[in-house]
Scaffold this motif. Structure first.
Motif, PDB file in Angstrom:
ATOM      1  N   UNK A 179       7.087   4.579   1.238  1.00  0.00           N
ATOM      2  CA  UNK A 179       8.176   3.643   1.495  1.00  0.00           C
ATOM      3  C   UNK A 179       9.004   3.990   2.840  1.00  0.00           C
ATOM      4  N   UNK A 180       8.921   5.111   3.317  1.00  0.00           N
ATOM      5  CA  UNK A 180       9.688   5.229   4.569  1.00  0.00           C
ATOM      6  C   UNK A 180       8.716   5.106   5.916  1.00  0.00           C
ATOM      7  N   UNK A 181       8.567   3.796   6.011  1.00  0.00           N
ATOM      8  CA  UNK A 181       7.706   3.313   7.094  1.00  0.00           C
ATOM      9  C   UNK A 181       8.461   3.231   8.141  1.00  0.00           C
ATOM     10  N   UNK A 182       9.813   2.978   7.946  1.00  0.00           N
ATOM     11  CA  UNK A 182      10.845   2.824   9.101  1.00  0.00           C
ATOM     12  C   UNK A 182      10.621   1.238   9.957  1.00  0.00           C
ATOM     13  N   UNK A 183       9.979   0.589   9.256  1.00  0.00           N
ATOM     14  CA  UNK A 183       9.696  -0.954   9.736  1.00  0.00           C
ATOM     15  C   UNK A 183      10.782  -1.858   9.364  1.00  0.00           C
ATOM     16  N   UNK A 184      11.612  -2.033  10.521  1.00  0.00           N
ATOM     17  CA  UNK A 184      12.942  -2.624  10.351  1.00  0.00           C
ATOM     18  C   UNK A 184      12.903  -3.860  10.641  1.00  0.00           C
ATOM     19  N   UNK A 185      11.591  -4.688  10.713  1.00  0.00           N
ATOM     20  CA  UNK A 185      11.765  -6.086  10.986  1.00  0.00           C
ATOM     21  C   UNK A 185      12.016  -6.878   9.719  1.00  0.00           C
ATOM     22  N   UNK A 186      12.576  -7.949   9.706  1.00  0.00           N
ATOM     23  CA  UNK A 186      13.080  -8.932   8.719  1.00  0.00           C
ATOM     24  C   UNK A 186      12.248  -9.249   7.624  1.00  0.00           C
ATOM     25  N   UNK A 187      10.806  -8.955   7.777  1.00  0.00           N
ATOM     26  CA  UNK A 187       9.985  -9.378   6.929  1.00  0.00           C
ATOM     27  C   UNK A 187       9.334  -8.153   6.233  1.00  0.00           C
ATOM     28  N   UNK A 188       9.650  -7.004   6.646  1.00  0.00           N
ATOM     29  CA  UNK A 188       9.039  -5.859   6.044  1.00  0.00           C
ATOM     30  C   UNK A 188       9.414  -5.638   4.604  1.00  0.00           C
ATOM     31  N   UNK A 189       8.610  -4.894   3.913  1.00  0.00           N
ATOM     32  CA  UNK A 189       8.891  -4.581   2.517  1.00  0.00           C
ATOM     33  C   UNK A 189       9.977  -3.525   2.560  1.00  0.00           C
ATOM     34  N   UNK A 190      10.024  -2.621   3.541  1.00  0.00           N
ATOM     35  CA  UNK A 190      11.019  -1.586   3.691  1.00  0.00           C
ATOM     36  C   UNK A 190      12.426  -2.174   3.755  1.00  0.00           C
ATOM     37  N   UNK A 191      12.578  -3.182   4.801  1.00  0.00           N
ATOM     38  CA  UNK A 191      13.842  -3.839   4.917  1.00  0.00           C
ATOM     39  C   UNK A 191      14.361  -4.688   3.781  1.00  0.00           C
ATOM     40  N   UNK A 192      13.387  -5.543   3.331  1.00  0.00           N
ATOM     41  CA  UNK A 192      13.788  -6.617   2.238  1.00  0.00           C
ATOM     42  C   UNK A 192      13.936  -5.939   0.760  1.00  0.00           C
ATOM     43  N   UNK A 193      13.225  -4.907   0.695  1.00  0.00           N
ATOM     44  CA  UNK A 193      13.507  -4.050  -0.655  1.00  0.00           C
ATOM     45  C   UNK A 193      15.045  -3.378  -0.716  1.00  0.00           C
ATOM     46  N   UNK A 194      15.575  -3.280   0.404  1.00  0.00           N
ATOM     47  CA  UNK A 194      16.969  -2.758   0.589  1.00  0.00           C
ATOM     48  C   UNK A 194      18.023  -3.929   0.574  1.00  0.00           C
ATOM     49  N   UNK A 195      18.122  -4.641   1.616  1.00  0.00           N
ATOM     50  CA  UNK A 195      19.079  -5.722   1.733  1.00  0.00           C
ATOM     51  C   UNK A 195      18.653  -7.178   1.378  1.00  0.00           C
ATOM     52  N   UNK A 196      17.581  -7.435   0.648  1.00  0.00           N
ATOM     53  CA  UNK A 196      17.442  -8.959   0.283  1.00  0.00           C
ATOM     54  C   UNK A 196      18.682  -9.130  -0.985  1.00  0.00           C
ATOM     55  N   UNK A 197      18.939 -10.245  -0.784  1.00  0.00           N
ATOM     56  CA  UNK A 197      19.893 -10.905  -1.933  1.00  0.00           C
ATOM     57  C   UNK A 197      19.125 -10.859  -3.223  1.00  0.00           C
ATOM     58  N   UNK A 198      17.901 -10.895  -3.350  1.00  0.00           N
ATOM     59  CA  UNK A 198      17.065 -10.913  -4.401  1.00  0.00           C
ATOM     60  C   UNK A 198      15.923 -10.055  -4.061  1.00  0.00           C
ATOM     61  N   UNK A 199      15.957  -8.711  -4.475  1.00  0.00           N
ATOM     62  CA  UNK A 199      14.781  -7.969  -3.987  1.00  0.00           C
ATOM     63  C   UNK A 199      13.883  -7.519  -5.075  1.00  0.00           C
ATOM     64  N   UNK A 200      14.188  -8.316  -6.341  1.00  0.00           N
ATOM     65  CA  UNK A 200      13.291  -7.693  -7.601  1.00  0.00           C
ATOM     66  C   UNK A 200      11.630  -8.099  -7.118  1.00  0.00           C
TER      67      UNK A 200
END
Length: 411
Positions: A179-200
């Motif tokens: 999980x902790x890849x620290x890939x902060x790009x807007x299309x990474x699983x790491x980022x989207x799993x946290x802040x996406x409006x619908x992350x399911x």
């Protein structure tokens, strides 16, 4: 000149396409891009900035604040309490509470915080969702720890993920890619799993199974969020509602807020449960009493033994709870054993072998020591911001020595 005009037309058309695509992406998930903007501008994604429309109220119990004993009635030396209070005050803390033998020995709030202020517990939320799983087993919503998670995450049925058990997930050993890849790009699983409006979709389908479940430790917010999804599907209630009924109200604790990915969406159970400091303390007191509240156990038989048994994948992890042993001078959330990079300092072993703890970002901790009837809460931010190192062993060990000092004085 015609070539220049043509170039400008191509450039204009390209910019137009980019604007259309960017607009389409933004409209597809406005919450995600607004939250991502906060990260990109170094403001961070905090519950107070970016989540306002997604908060779910956790109802509290019929509470009144615990009575603070007078200094002369303390069962811990006043010097020890003064030492740890000074230590916390100098290290970016927001609260420090110490409970011993049924009495509140100290209650300090720093900066502008009060007993009613909501504390953003960060990853201490992970420990809470693990407890609520135990409550759901007690209430009959979930069959057992060894039940396949796919009984609730039905999207996994017929795939390799179908063999992941709830126990595997509580041990942070589901078998997913890191999980902790620290890939902060807007299309990474790491980022989207946290802040996406619908992350399911990201948390259910985005992470591939690469290890046999139960064998490899990986500290993962996604796994904790999936436990919240399991609870919602098992109980057919919003997580915040079941959290209120099953834990906060029985403890007669103050309520707070759960962060949601969107209004009426999925709760973030891997991060950012907001509760007042004393509510965190009451959860710890309940665990120090083996889950018994008002002569009734909140958990199924043998839960505490299972809860505190070391995971085969990481001896420092129980069922979504940190264990005080084994001792390491540096300990990491994300790595087993001595960390290669970042870790939390422990200047010495904990002085109580049965100590276990909640641990959240910013060195936020709930230390629980059943043998001493001792629970300590410290909340706040990282100490490097004030130029201080944090020693995770200092506060509990100083207080334990203070208990011993007080006992020797009585003798």
């Amino acid at each position: 000149m015609s070539k220049v005009k043509t170039a400008f037309k191509v450039l204009g058309a390209t910019l137009g396409v980019c604007i259309v695509v960017a607009g389409a992406l933004y409209l597809q998930d406005t919450r995600f891009w607004d939250r991502y903007y906060l990260i990109a501008t170094n403001k961070g994604v905090l519950p107070q900035s970016g989540w306002e429309d997604s908060e779910y109220t956790v109802k509290g119990g019929d509470h009144s604040l615990l009575k603070l004993v007078k200094p002369e009635e303390r069962t811990i030396s006043s010097q020890a309490i003064a030492d740890v209070t000074d230590y916390a005050a100098a290290r970016n803390s927001t609260s420090l509470l110490i409970w011993h033998r049924g009495k509140l020995q100290a209650r300090e709030h720093f900066k502008d915080y009060t007993p009613d202020s909501l504390i953003v517990g960060k990853s201490m939320a992970k420990m809470v969702v693990g407890i609520v799983i135990g409550r759901a087993i007690k209430d009959g919503y979930i069959e057992s720890l060894d039940e396949p998670a796919s009984n609730y995450i039905t999207e996994w049925q017929g795939s390799e993920k179908a063999k992941i058990t709830i126990r595997n997930m509580l041990h942070m050993a589901a078998g997913f890619e890191p999980f902790y890849t620290l890939d902060m790009s807007p299309f990474s699983n790491f980022t989207r799993s946290y802040i996406a409006g619908k992350n399911e979709d990201v948390i259910i389908n985005g992470y591939e199974l690469i290890n046999e479940p139960g064998t490899v430790y990986d500290y993962s917010q996604v796994v904790s969020d999936l436990l919240g999804l399991i609870l919602e599907r098992a109980t057919k209630q919003p997580y915040g509602e079941y959290l209120s009924k099953s834990l906060i109200v029985p403890l007669e604790a103050q309520g707070g807020q759960v962060m949601m990915n969107r209004p009426e969406g999925l709760a973030h159970t891997g991060c950012c449960l907001l509760l007042p400091s004393e509510s965190w303390l009451r959860i710890g007191i309940m665990l120090a009493h083996q889950g018994v509240v008002n002569n009734s156990s909140l958990f199924p038989d043998n839960w505490m033994q299972e809860y505190l048994a070391p995971s085969p994948a990481n001896p420092a992890m129980g069922l979504h709870i940190w264990l005080g042993e084994p001792y390491l001078p540096k300990r990491s959330w994300t790595e087993v054993g001595t960390p290669k990079k970042f870790g939390v300092t422990h200047s010495e072993p904990y002085l109580a072998s049965d100590l276990f703890l909640f641990d959240g970002s910013g060195h936020q901790v709930v230390y629980i020591i059943p043998s001493l009837e001792l629970v300590i809460v410290r909340t706040g931010g990282f100490t490097w911001s004030v130029g201080k190192e944090w020693d995770n062993a200092y506060i509990p060990n100083t207080i334990i020595r203070g208990i011993l000092d007080e006992q020797s004085t009585e003798d």
